[in-house]
Design a protein around this motif. Structure first.
Motif, short mmCIF file in Angstrom:
data_model
loop_
_atom_site.label_atom_id
_atom_site.label_comp_id
_atom_site.label_asym_id
_atom_site.label_seq_id
_atom_site.Cartn_x
_atom_site.Cartn_y
_atom_site.Cartn_z
N MET A 124 10.32 7.51 -0.11
CA MET A 124 9.94 7.48 -1.53
C MET A 124 9.63 8.92 -1.96
SD MET A 124 7.37 4.20 -1.56
CE MET A 124 6.85 4.53 -3.25
N ILE B 253 0.84 -1.19 0.00
CA ILE B 253 0.00 0.00 0.00
C ILE B 253 0.89 1.25 0.00
CG2 ILE B 253 -1.74 1.28 1.31
CD1 ILE B 253 -2.88 -1.30 0.42
N HIS B 254 0.54 2.19 -0.86
CA HIS B 254 1.22 3.48 -0.85
C HIS B 254 0.16 4.57 -0.79
CE1 HIS B 254 5.07 1.68 -1.91
NE2 HIS B 254 4.50 1.04 -2.93
N CYS C 226 5.74 9.40 -0.69
CA CYS C 226 4.76 8.46 -0.17
C CYS C 226 4.64 8.73 1.32
CB CYS C 226 5.21 7.02 -0.42
SG CYS C 226 4.13 5.82 0.39
N ILE D 6 3.47 6.92 3.53
CA ILE D 6 3.72 5.72 4.34
C ILE D 6 5.21 5.41 4.37
CG2 ILE D 6 3.22 3.26 4.56
CD1 ILE D 6 0.58 3.89 2.96
N HIS D 7 5.81 5.47 3.21
CA HIS D 7 7.26 5.23 3.09
C HIS D 7 7.88 6.56 2.68
CE1 HIS D 7 4.91 1.68 1.63
NE2 HIS D 7 5.56 1.12 2.65
CU LIG Z 1 4.71 3.82 -0.06
#
Ligand SMILES: [Cu+2]
Length: 130
Positions: free
Chosen positions: A122, A79-80, A116, A118-119
């Motif tokens: 990125m 998931i992103h 991103c 979440i990350h």
């Molecule tokens: Cu992500």
């Protein structure tokens, strides 16, 4: 007499290398390779696609004309989401599963970044050029 011969010889030797020096590769040095045709190096118009693959935005930078809609598509099973870190401050996308898309339209020239959410390592960017 000996002196004369000697200086004549020196004169000849001195002339030869000069004549051979015709091509002095000016312009060869510092020549840059032409801009690659890699994705993102050429301004696009209309819609510009960006894929999310293996936790990277591809291309990481897209160069577009004003008014271009950049559409990100998640190709990962992970998931992103897309968090606009530019002054546009587009609201964060929903959490995107595989195949989900999110679009941002860039109206004004400038440099825009997103990550991103979440990350956060990125990172991607959009260069909008007139
Ligand atoms: Cu992500």
């Amino acid at each position: 007499m000996r002196r004369f011969h000697r200086s004549l010889l020196v004169g000849l030797v001195a002339v030869l290398p000069l004549g051979a020096c015709g091509k002095d590769g000016k312009g060869d040095q510092g020549a840059k390779p032409p801009p690659s045709s890699a994705q993102g190096s050429v301004p696009l118009s209309g819609d510009a696609p960006v894929d999310i693959v293996n936790f990277e935005f591809k291309p990481q930078t897209v160069t577009v004309k004003p008014g271009t809609k950049v559409t990100l598509t998640n190709g990962d099973t992970a998931i992103h989401d897309i968090k606009d870190t530019s002054p546009l401050a587009t609201p964060v996308s929903t959490e995107m599963g595989k195949g989900a898309t999110f679009s941002i339209t860039y109206a004004q020239p400038g440099s825009y970044s997103y990550i991103c959410g979440i990350h956060t390592y990125m990172k991607g960017s959009v260069e909008v050029v007139p």
